[in-house]
Design an enzyme around this catalytic site. Structure first.
Site, PDB file in Angstrom:
ATOM      1  CE  LYS A  20       1.088   1.337   4.322  1.00  0.00           C
ATOM      2  NZ  LYS A  20       1.693   2.645   4.684  1.00  0.00           N
ATOM      3  CG  ASP A 149      -0.094   0.458   7.755  1.00  0.00           C
ATOM      4  OD1 ASP A 149      -0.729   1.515   7.938  1.00  0.00           O
ATOM      5  OD2 ASP A 149       1.127   0.425   7.536  1.00  0.00           O
TER       6      ASP A 149
END
Length: 311
Positions: A20, A149
């Site tokens: 990401k 995350d």
């Protein structure tokens, strides 16, 4: 091999644990627990680790290969994929054993979420194999205890706005696919140090204040709008200690990247390439005490890769 979202009855699956970037990262108030509230835009990339999960009769193992420096990964019990599997077992009582194999392709410790993606992949894999799955909501509760995350990287969504400790998610349509240039400096950044540097800078008034933004969610799936929201509270304080960060961001902007910034707490810098037209590829000459960064080219993701049955 069969591509599936669930894998009831299977004993082994493969999951692409996609990296990401943070298109926006604001660090807000610090809780009494010591954790900070966040406001962030998560976007998955096509760059991914390959995660293989197999159910065993009791033995628990973790094997790691691929592109990494083993010294960066630490002991098994601290590995997020291992911790995710143990957390799933603790929450559900199943399975009695597991074998995890990680083939690493996401750079370690660069702000791209590699360890968190591996953890999310393991949680998805185990719930897909389970005969009594707990579902996404319960998986996110487990994921939230593993890191900010991990909840997003446990979902099957490529793009989301997140708040809190990353557990509050507003799923958004992904922006159109674009190429992304990743620049990986030779140095890493300790996340705890990054938070400390930011707190110090705010105390003396040299960093952005802790103010959340108001968004029109319908605009966040267009690159033109995203350029106005792209910011990272960590970037300036880390660049003050590592000036190469600023040099890399400037090089990407000069090359034509409208969005060029640091991801997470660093040290990876990324640039979103224009939709059309040739990019003037930046050149980085090694010299002195600042070696040229490692360069990777990947793409933004418009979907999350499905789970694949391997056995």
């Amino acid at each position: 091999m069969t591509t599936v979202t669930t894998a009831r009855g299977a004993r082994a699956v493969r999951v692409a644990a996609q990296a990401k970037v943070n298109l926006r990262l604001r660090v807000l108030a610090r809780e009494t627990s010591g954790y900070h509230q966040l406001e962030t835009l998560f976007l998955r990339l096509s760059l991914a680790d390959d995660v293989y999960v197999r159910v065993t009769g009791g033995e628990r193992t973790l094997d790691i290969g691929g592109d990494f420096d083993a010294r960066q990964l630490g002991p098994t019990e601290r590995n997020l994929a291992w911790r995710a599997a143990e957390a799933y077992v603790d929450a559900t009582g199943w399975p009695s054993g597991f074998a995890i194999q990680l083939d690493k392709h996401i750079p370690v410790g660069g702000g791209l979420g590699g360890g968190s993606a591996d953890a999310g992949a393991v949680l998805r894999a185990l719930d897909a194999i389970s005969s009594t799955p707990i579902g996404e909501e319960a998986l996110l509760a487990i994921a939230a205890r593993l890191g900010a995350d991990v909840p997003f990287l446990t979902t099957e969504h490529p793009f989301a706005l997140a708040w809190g400790r990353g557990e509050r998610l507003l799923v958004l349509p992904a922006p159109p696919e674009r190429e992304v240039l990743l620049l990986l400096p030779a140095f890493g950044v300790n996340t705890a140090h990054a938070y400390g540097w930011l707190a110090d800078a705010r105390e003396i008034g040299t960093a952005p204040s802790m103010t959340a933004a108001r968004f029109d969610p319908s605009s966040l799936s267009q690159w033109e709008s995203l350029t106005t929201h792209a910011t990272n509270d960590f970037e300036a304080v880390i660049a003050a200690r590592h000036p190469q960060i600023t040099a890399l961001v400037d090089a990407l902007r000069a090359a034509g990247c409208a969005i060029a910034m640091m991801s997470g707490s660093g040290s990876t810098v990324f640039g979103v390439l224009p939709a059309e037209g040739a990019l003037e590829m930046p050149r980085f000459a090694a010299g002195g005490s600042t070696p040229a960064p490692h360069v990777l080219l990947t793409r933004t993701a418009t979907h999350v890769e499905p789970i694949v049955v391997t056995e």
